[in-house]
Design a protein around this motif. Structure first.
Motif, PDB file in Angstrom:
ATOM      1  N   ALA A 286       1.394  -2.226  -9.404  1.00 14.89           N
ATOM      2  CA  ALA A 286       1.362  -0.708  -9.053  1.00 14.89           C
ATOM      3  C   ALA A 286       2.848   0.054 -10.036  1.00 14.89           C
ATOM      4  CB  ALA A 286       1.786  -0.649  -7.701  1.00 14.89           C
TER       5      ALA A 286
ATOM      6  N   LYS B 279       0.633  -1.188   0.250  1.00 14.21           N
ATOM      7  CA  LYS B 279       0.067   0.202   0.136  1.00 14.21           C
ATOM      8  C   LYS B 279       0.953   1.354   0.062  1.00 14.21           C
ATOM      9  CE  LYS B 279      -3.968   2.290   2.497  1.00 14.21           C
ATOM     10  NZ  LYS B 279      -4.639   2.301   3.557  1.00 14.21           N
ATOM     11  N   GLU B 280       1.860   1.205   0.820  1.00 15.34           N
ATOM     12  CA  GLU B 280       2.949   2.226   0.860  1.00 15.34           C
ATOM     13  C   GLU B 280       3.753   2.721  -0.441  1.00 15.34           C
ATOM     14  OE1 GLU B 280       4.220   2.589   5.583  1.00 15.34           O
ATOM     15  OE2 GLU B 280       5.158   1.255   4.044  1.00 15.34           O
TER      16      GLU B 280
ATOM     17  N   THR C 262       2.502   1.612  -3.597  1.00 12.17           N
ATOM     18  CA  THR C 262       1.185   1.925  -4.299  1.00 12.17           C
ATOM     19  C   THR C 262       0.992   3.614  -4.361  1.00 12.17           C
ATOM     20  OG1 THR C 262       0.418  -0.179  -4.592  1.00 12.17           O
ATOM     21  CG2 THR C 262      -1.022   1.652  -5.343  1.00 12.17           C
ATOM     22  N   THR C 263       1.134   3.993  -3.012  1.00 11.16           N
ATOM     23  CA  THR C 263       0.689   5.319  -2.670  1.00 11.16           C
ATOM     24  C   THR C 263       1.756   6.262  -3.378  1.00 11.16           C
ATOM     25  OG1 THR C 263      -0.649   4.778  -0.710  1.00 11.16           O
ATOM     26  CG2 THR C 263       0.066   7.102  -1.073  1.00 11.16           C
ATOM     27  N   ALA C 264       2.919   5.773  -2.879  1.00  9.56           N
ATOM     28  CA  ALA C 264       4.229   6.542  -3.450  1.00  9.56           C
ATOM     29  C   ALA C 264       4.386   6.728  -4.928  1.00  9.56           C
ATOM     30  CB  ALA C 264       5.377   5.906  -2.702  1.00  9.56           C
TER      31      ALA C 264
ATOM     32  N   LYS D  98       1.843   6.488  -7.150  1.00  2.25           N
ATOM     33  CA  LYS D  98       0.678   7.379  -7.475  1.00  2.25           C
ATOM     34  C   LYS D  98       0.894   8.878  -7.308  1.00  2.25           C
ATOM     35  CE  LYS D  98      -3.190   4.271  -7.036  1.00  2.25           C
ATOM     36  NZ  LYS D  98      -4.389   3.866  -6.246  1.00  2.25           N
ATOM     37  N   GLU D  99       1.855   9.080  -6.431  1.00  4.34           N
ATOM     38  CA  GLU D  99       2.064  10.636  -6.079  1.00  4.34           C
ATOM     39  C   GLU D  99       3.289  10.928  -6.631  1.00  4.34           C
ATOM     40  OE1 GLU D  99       2.306  10.725  -1.825  1.00  4.34           O
ATOM     41  OE2 GLU D  99      -0.050  10.357  -1.462  1.00  4.34           O
TER      42      GLU D  99
ATOM     43  N   TRP E  88       2.393   2.542 -13.138  1.00  8.56           N
ATOM     44  CA  TRP E  88       3.401   3.647 -13.173  1.00  8.56           C
ATOM     45  C   TRP E  88       3.996   3.772 -14.451  1.00  8.56           C
ATOM     46  CZ3 TRP E  88       8.356   5.391 -13.890  1.00  8.56           C
ATOM     47  CH2 TRP E  88       8.726   6.579 -13.270  1.00  8.56           C
TER      48      TRP E  88
END
Length: 252
Positions: free
Chosen positions: A35, A5-6, A8-10, A12-13, A39
């Motif tokens: 993920a 999750k961490e 994937t979030t990174a 996306k940002e 990207w």
């Protein structure tokens, strides 16, 4: 080790490559690889948009070179049974990166067209939008009415272009010009004109819908849909309908 999750979030940002991505690329967890692939696809799409944008810029620059004032011209609404044909002429700065992703108006959603129209008006060196009413279309014929409207748009620009690129039309103007088939897919200036003409006409037809709600202009923009033809049979044509177009011509 960071969680899926961490990571994937990174991803996306993050828009640009970072050193920490080296370990992500070799992370064998299925969620991380999913993920990572997303990207990379996003980067490929971004790169393609940049390449497409540069190709359109280079196309425009091929007419007079960097620094030349290139006007793109396009129209919206030649086919409908009602409403004006709208034309636009636009001169853009040499390399307008704010318009990356700009394409033929028919290829974009209404929200994206409106967003680009705002950007075009903000960044354009000059632009002009002309509305040719149904009465002129009937008096001249749609081809000539469109041509005259385009001429007016070009000659109403606040600065005189060095070259005019027109989408599939030759204009009666003294400025050097070229008629470009499917120009809105090749030229950034023509694509910008396409957006301005389309959004201006859609706004006009939305306003017309408020005045004549029984015709459904907001839904079909004046085109001869089943809904529109049924309303014409029931209510007859308005002064915004093109009397030289069938089936309206036969109704009168």
């Amino acid at each position: 080790m960071k969680t899926i999750k961490e990571i994937t979030t990174a991803l996306k940002e993050t828009e640009e490559w970072q050193d920490w991505m080296t370990s992500v690329a070799t992370d064998e967890r299925a969620g991380v690889q999913k993920a990572w692939q997303s990207w990379n696809k996003r980067q490929e799409k971004k790169q393609q948009l940049l390449q497409d944008h540069q190709a359109k810029v280079d196309f425009d620059h091929s007419y007079g070179g960097i620094g030349a004032l290139i006007a793109g011209v396009d129209e919206a609404g030649r086919g409908p049974l009602a409403g004006p044909v709208v034309t636009a002429a636009v001169i853009l700065p040499a390399n307008c990166e704010a318009l990356i992703g700009l394409n033929d108006s028919k290829q974009l959603s209404k929200d994206k067209r409106n967003a680009y129209a705002t950007l075009i008006k903000e960044y354009a060196l000059s632009y002009f939008i002309h509305f040719q009413p149904a009465q002129q279309i009937d008096a001249l014929n749609i081809y000539e009415a469109t041509k005259q409207s385009m001429k007016t748009s070009v000659e109403s620009l606040s600065m005189k272009p060095n070259y005019v690129l027109v989408d599939a039309m030759t204009l009666p103007i003294s400025i050097p010009q070229d008629s470009i088939i499917k120009g809105d897919a090749k030229s950034l200036a023509i694509a910008a004109a396409s957006i301005l003409a389309k959004t201006a006409r859609d706004d006009y037809m939305d306003q017309l819908d408020e005045e004549f709600p029984m015709y459904g202009f907001a839904q079909h923009a004046g085109y001869g849909t089943k809904q529109h033809l049924k309303a014409l049979e029931e209510f007859g044509p308005t002064n915004h309908h093109r009397k030289s177009f069938e089936p309206i011509k036969s109704m009168l």
